[in-house]
Write a protein that holds these residues in place. Sequence first.
Motif, short mmCIF file in Angstrom:
data_model
loop_
_atom_site.label_atom_id
_atom_site.label_comp_id
_atom_site.label_asym_id
_atom_site.label_seq_id
_atom_site.Cartn_x
_atom_site.Cartn_y
_atom_site.Cartn_z
N VAL A 123 47.86 37.50 27.27
CA VAL A 123 47.91 38.08 28.81
C VAL A 123 46.62 38.24 29.38
N LEU A 124 46.59 38.22 30.48
CA LEU A 124 45.31 38.29 31.17
C LEU A 124 44.93 39.77 31.48
N ALA A 125 43.59 40.14 31.58
CA ALA A 125 43.15 41.56 31.76
C ALA A 125 41.94 41.14 32.84
N LYS A 126 42.32 41.62 33.74
CA LYS A 126 41.04 41.48 34.83
C LYS A 126 40.46 42.90 34.62
N VAL A 127 38.72 42.82 34.41
CA VAL A 127 37.99 43.75 34.11
C VAL A 127 36.93 43.51 34.90
N SER A 128 36.80 44.83 35.97
CA SER A 128 35.88 44.96 37.06
C SER A 128 34.78 45.72 36.35
N THR A 129 33.48 45.45 36.44
CA THR A 129 32.41 46.20 36.28
C THR A 129 31.36 46.09 37.32
N ALA A 130 30.63 47.18 37.24
CA ALA A 130 29.36 47.13 38.13
C ALA A 130 28.20 46.15 37.83
N VAL A 131 28.26 45.70 36.52
CA VAL A 131 27.07 44.82 36.16
C VAL A 131 27.77 44.03 34.85
#
Length: 208
Positions: A123-131
């Motif tokens: 399963v694809l998990a999109k992880v958005s972070t500031a760095v």
Amino acid sequence: MVNPDAVKHETVMDTGAEQLGKTYAQALLAAAAKAGITDKIVDELNRLVDEYLANSPQLAAAFASPRIDADEKSRVIDRVFGGDFDPLLLTFLKVMAGRDRLSHVAAVRSGALELFDQMSGQVLAKVSTAVPLDDALRTQITDRLGGALGKKVRLQEVVDADLIGGMVIRVGDTVFDSSVSNRLDAIAKRAGEGFSSKLMEKFDQLTQ
């Protein structure tokens, strides 16, 4: 001069491009599976989009240009990728060139990854972070999400400075908010002091 719109739709895919990408991806992965090289082809397709096309606007423009005929595009494919990619992928790219579809390679890659996830139970998990994530936190997020979802997780990492130290995790249409972040508390505890724990704390704060 190459029309910039011809390149633009590589990253902003409309419904037609998305469907075309899935159709071509099905054909490519079917051939790769028959040859027993699915993993290799998916890896090479990722490199094609993320390394070659992303780092060479000239190559991306040549793929998209209607002024370069299929024979010349095939020669470019041989010159640039001949010693690096499997012959199956080279042949596939030449077929796309012959049908004036090379501008849709990114859509094909997106479709191939979706199909590959289904085939391999991922399963694809999109992880958005500031760095960017560090290795420890990347592993911990993957393991924790995998345990929660009961599937192997493939991360797609996006750096978004607007998050100001926070984190957003999306799986399909689901956004992992405070109710799910409670499951991730243990990550921060195991990570201890430093960036990993601070990032998880920010994520908890923003999703409460």
